[in-house]
Scaffold this motif. Structure first.
Motif, PDB file in Angstrom:
ATOM      1  N   PRO A  46      -4.637   0.948  -1.037  1.00 26.51           N
ATOM      2  CA  PRO A  46      -4.229  -0.216  -1.831  1.00 26.51           C
ATOM      3  C   PRO A  46      -3.582   0.208  -3.142  1.00 26.51           C
ATOM      4  O   PRO A  46      -3.859   1.293  -3.669  1.00 26.51           O
ATOM      5  N   GLY A  84      -9.100   1.818  -7.575  1.00 23.13           N
ATOM      6  CA  GLY A  84     -10.299   1.869  -6.753  1.00 23.13           C
ATOM      7  C   GLY A  84     -11.549   1.948  -7.615  1.00 23.13           C
ATOM      8  O   GLY A  84     -11.492   1.648  -8.803  1.00 23.13           O
ATOM      9  N   ASN A 101     -18.558  -6.831   0.631  1.00 22.31           N
ATOM     10  CA  ASN A 101     -18.930  -7.479  -0.632  1.00 22.31           C
ATOM     11  C   ASN A 101     -20.384  -7.890  -0.694  1.00 22.31           C
ATOM     12  O   ASN A 101     -20.862  -8.379  -1.713  1.00 22.31           O
ATOM     13  N   CYS A 136       0.850  -1.200   0.000  1.00 24.07           N
ATOM     14  CA  CYS A 136       0.000   0.000   0.000  1.00 24.07           C
ATOM     15  C   CYS A 136       0.882   1.245   0.000  1.00 24.07           C
ATOM     16  O   CYS A 136       2.084   1.179   0.239  1.00 24.07           O
ATOM     17  N   SER A 189      -3.058  -3.434   2.266  1.00 23.41           N
ATOM     18  CA  SER A 189      -2.272  -4.273   1.376  1.00 23.41           C
ATOM     19  C   SER A 189      -3.091  -5.417   0.799  1.00 23.41           C
ATOM     20  O   SER A 189      -2.624  -6.126  -0.088  1.00 23.41           O
ATOM     21  N   HIS A 190      -4.320  -5.572   1.319  1.00 23.93           N
ATOM     22  CA  HIS A 190      -5.200  -6.635   0.839  1.00 23.93           C
ATOM     23  C   HIS A 190      -6.544  -6.074   0.367  1.00 23.93           C
ATOM     24  O   HIS A 190      -7.565  -6.757   0.414  1.00 23.93           O
ATOM     25  N   GLY A 191      -6.542  -4.817  -0.072  1.00 25.39           N
ATOM     26  CA  GLY A 191      -7.695  -4.271  -0.773  1.00 25.39           C
ATOM     27  C   GLY A 191      -8.646  -3.405   0.009  1.00 25.39           C
ATOM     28  O   GLY A 191      -9.577  -2.838  -0.563  1.00 25.39           O
ATOM     29  N   GLU A 219      -4.014  -1.339  -6.014  1.00 22.81           N
ATOM     30  CA  GLU A 219      -4.892  -1.529  -7.163  1.00 22.81           C
ATOM     31  C   GLU A 219      -5.826  -0.338  -7.370  1.00 22.81           C
ATOM     32  O   GLU A 219      -5.997   0.500  -6.489  1.00 22.81           O
ATOM     33  N   CYS A 259     -12.089   1.789  -3.483  1.00 20.63           N
ATOM     34  CA  CYS A 259     -11.930   0.712  -2.512  1.00 20.63           C
ATOM     35  C   CYS A 259     -12.759   0.982  -1.258  1.00 20.63           C
ATOM     36  O   CYS A 259     -12.950   2.130  -0.858  1.00 20.63           O
ATOM     37  N   LYS A 303     -14.128  -7.921   4.460  1.00 23.58           N
ATOM     38  CA  LYS A 303     -14.359  -8.230   3.038  1.00 23.58           C
ATOM     39  C   LYS A 303     -15.747  -8.826   2.817  1.00 23.58           C
ATOM     40  O   LYS A 303     -16.432  -8.484   1.842  1.00 23.58           O
ATOM     41  N   TYR A 356     -13.158   1.164   2.799  1.00 34.27           N
ATOM     42  CA  TYR A 356     -12.164   1.675   3.743  1.00 34.27           C
ATOM     43  C   TYR A 356     -12.676   1.615   5.172  1.00 34.27           C
ATOM     44  O   TYR A 356     -13.881   1.568   5.427  1.00 34.27           O
TER      45      TYR A 356
END
Length: 327
Positions: free
Chosen positions: A106, A110, A326, A84, A140-142, A108, A112, A322, A114
């Protein structure tokens, strides 16, 4: 020196430095309690407080209660915390000080989900680095982390001031959400001790919040048992009337659309009385709010943050966050 040996040596040095940063030269047992030597053996430095206020009898504790322990980690590599990037902002200024936040983001693309991390410290100390370990791991894991500061009792603040600071931090994060690539429909709060209290309060009172992780928090300021935190020295912060204490209590604001709650408590916690979490659980049940409580025997107030419970807790928070985000 071989490359593998160099790596092991480097990791060892990092762990040693981390240990010094967290504990100085003090000796701790597996459960997060200070040890001191007496007549050639180790004893609990906080034994009197443990006997008076903890939920276990030291005479009946496991043998390793009196053995030095160094938590070197078991299975999470350094890279698990390095995926990150961090950005720092000042989100509010007072005449004598300013409030900052750090966003762990992260790598990747977004947007994302938080988590807003609120540090502990008895409402009169601590800083935004208190939960950096957790925040950078999740980032570091999204799942991005935003670690915030707030006005403290030691700075002359009251709970109302702190609550306004938290609201202002939430507003700042939303204003910069596009820049930070954050999903404002997927967020939560987390914190330990006083930070657990403030995170729970913010989670109950911030519309749209989906997740709360509160480690050994305080939930009902009206009904704190004598000898536990907060005490009389916190009256300038929380107030003295029933109305003021009710206003400062997360349990007062549990509602039918409250977020999923992940709660922890450890029987060695002699600072926070166990009725605090029971009161909060009862209200969550009354409102049909899903929650999970993780309880451990013997561990100290900070057991979930500084012992062999840390890595399992990191993975648990990640998995549950997560799942919630999700849904």
């Amino acid at each position: 020196m071989r490359a593998s040996n160099k790596h092991s040596y480097f990791i060892g040095i990092l762990l040693f430095v981390f240990s010094l940063q967290v504990h100085g030269q003090e000796i701790y047992n597996r459960y997060g309690f200070l040890l001191e030597q007496s007549d050639g053996r180790y004893i609990l430095k906080e034994e009197a407080a443990i006997r008076k206020h903890a939920g276990f009898n030291p005479d009946e504790a496991p043998c390793d209660m009196y053995l030095p322990y160094k938590n070197t980690g078991n299975f999470l590599a350094e890279k698990e915390f390095a995926g990150c990037k961090t950005k720092r902002f000042v989100f509010k200024k007072y005449p004598g000080y300013e409030l900052s936040l750090e966003a762990d983001l992260p790598q990747e693309e977004g947007p994302c989900p938080y988590i807003i991390w609120i540090h502990g410290g008895g409402w009169h100390g601590g800083d935004l680095y208190g939960h950096k370990h957790f925040s950078t791991f999740l980032a570091s894991h999204g799942i991005a982390g935003v670690r915030i500061s707030y006005s403290l009792l030691s700075q002359g603040a009251t709970f109302t001031d702190t609550w306004q600071d938290i609201q202002d931090a939430v507003g700042f994060i939303k204003e910069h959400a596009v820049e930070l690539k954050l999903d404002t429909t997927n967020f939560g709060f987390a914190g330990h001790s006083a930070g657990g209290h403030l995170a729970a309060y913010a989670a109950m009172r911030t519309p749209g919040c989906k997740f709360l992780a509160a480690f050994n928090g305080i939930y009902d300021i009206r009904n704190v048992l004598l000898g536990y935190v907060p005490g009389k020295d916190h009256e300038p912060y929380f107030g003295t009337t029933e109305e003021e204490k009710e206003f400062a209590s997360p349990v007062s604001f549990v509602h039918p659309h409250a977020p999923f709650c992940l709660l922890t408590y450890s029987s060695g916690d002699y600072l926070i009385d166990k009725e605090q979490i029971r009161s909060f659980e009862k209200e969550l049940i009354n409102r049909h709010i899903p929650f999970k409580t993780i309880e451990k025997e013997y561990y100290s107030h900070a057991g979930f943050l500084g012992t062999d419970l840390v890595e399992p807790m990191l993975l648990t928070v990640l998995a549950m966050a997560k799942q919630v985000f999700n849904e």
